[in-house]
Design an enzyme around this catalytic site. Structure first.
Site, short mmCIF file in Angstrom:
data_model
loop_
_atom_site.label_atom_id
_atom_site.label_comp_id
_atom_site.label_asym_id
_atom_site.label_seq_id
_atom_site.Cartn_x
_atom_site.Cartn_y
_atom_site.Cartn_z
N LYS A 13 0.84 -1.22 0.00
CA LYS A 13 0.00 0.00 0.00
C LYS A 13 0.87 1.26 0.00
CE LYS A 13 -2.09 -0.82 3.96
NZ LYS A 13 -1.42 -2.08 4.37
N ARG A 88 -9.25 1.22 9.38
CA ARG A 88 -8.83 -0.16 9.65
C ARG A 88 -9.90 -0.93 10.39
NH1 ARG A 88 -2.90 0.72 9.53
NH2 ARG A 88 -1.77 -1.17 10.01
N ARG A 127 12.01 -7.04 3.70
CA ARG A 127 12.02 -5.60 3.95
C ARG A 127 13.00 -5.27 5.09
NH1 ARG A 127 6.31 -2.76 5.01
NH2 ARG A 127 6.36 -3.70 7.05
N ARG A 139 11.60 -1.04 11.77
CA ARG A 139 10.42 -0.73 12.57
C ARG A 139 10.32 -1.68 13.76
NH1 ARG A 139 5.23 -0.02 8.67
NH2 ARG A 139 4.29 -0.98 10.49
N ARG A 150 -0.31 -8.41 13.70
CA ARG A 150 -0.85 -7.40 12.76
C ARG A 150 -1.72 -8.08 11.70
NH1 ARG A 150 4.67 -4.88 11.18
NH2 ARG A 150 3.54 -3.73 9.58
#
Ligand code: AMP
Length: 192
Positions: A13, A88, A127, A139, A150
């Protein structure tokens, strides 16, 4: 143009939203980025959000609705915006409906990136490896445990938004498993 990007964590996204930002000259409103900035700045909201975010859970609707409502009212959003990571939950989508109605504006489209959820953990690990190789900061919620949480949050609370937006006739679905350029081209075709 006013858009929402829907899709699980790691679906791409942010990457696609950044591309559209450059193409259309409208800002990307990532609630995740805004919350991380609040955490880094040590604001009240940041202090309340940090532990929840690190655990891979959702911050309260009340906090994010207020952040988004304020941000959408900024002058740089007058020509449109791309929401990335918001709404969300169904209550957030309902809150957004009333925020937009209050400002007399409407969404143009909701773009959903469909991905094979099995592949997402591997994407997250890539990532992290790329970020480390580039000397960047990883992160604090990009670790297997928080990431799985998540994904569960997404399945339980965010996935119902597909049906919510399908009913408005604004939902457009794209295969997010294709390579980045193909996804970008498909989104461009949809938004024509
Ligand atoms: P993201 O960068 O979109 O993956 O978001 C990172 C984290 O920020 C999420 O796991 C949540 O803890 C929090 N967050 C971001 N956007 C929202 C939202 N719309 N509602 C609740 N929590 C959010």
């Amino acid at each position: 143009m006013r858009l929402i990007f829907l899709g699980p964590p790691g679906a791409g996204k942010g990457t696609q939203a950044r591309y559209l930002t450059e193409k259309h000259g409208i800002p990307q409103l990532s609630t995740g980025d805004m919350l991380r900035a609040a955490v880094a700045a040590g604001t009240d909201v940041g202090k309340r959000a940090k532990a929840v975010m690190d655990a891979g859970q959702l911050v309260s609707d009340e906090i994010v609705n207020e952040i988004v409502s304020d941000r959408i009212g900024s002058p740089d959003c007058s020509g449109g915006f791309i929401l990335d990571g918001y709404p969300r939950t169904v209550p957030q989508a309902e809150a957004l409906d009333s925020i937009l109605a209050g400002k007399g504006i409407a969404l143009d489209a909701v773009v959903e990136l469909k991905v094979d959820q099995e592949a997402l953990v591997a994407r997250m690990e890539n990532r992290v490896a790329e970020t480390v190789a580039a000397g960047g900061t990883v992160r604090s919620d990009d670790n297997p445990e928080a990431f799985k949480r998540r994904l569960t949050e997404y399945r339980e609370k965010t996935a119902p938004l597909s049906a919510y937006y399908a009913m408005t006739g604004k939902l457009r679905t794209v295969d997010g498993m294709a390579d980045v350029d193909t996804v970008t081209a498909e989104i461009a075709a949809i938004l024509k």
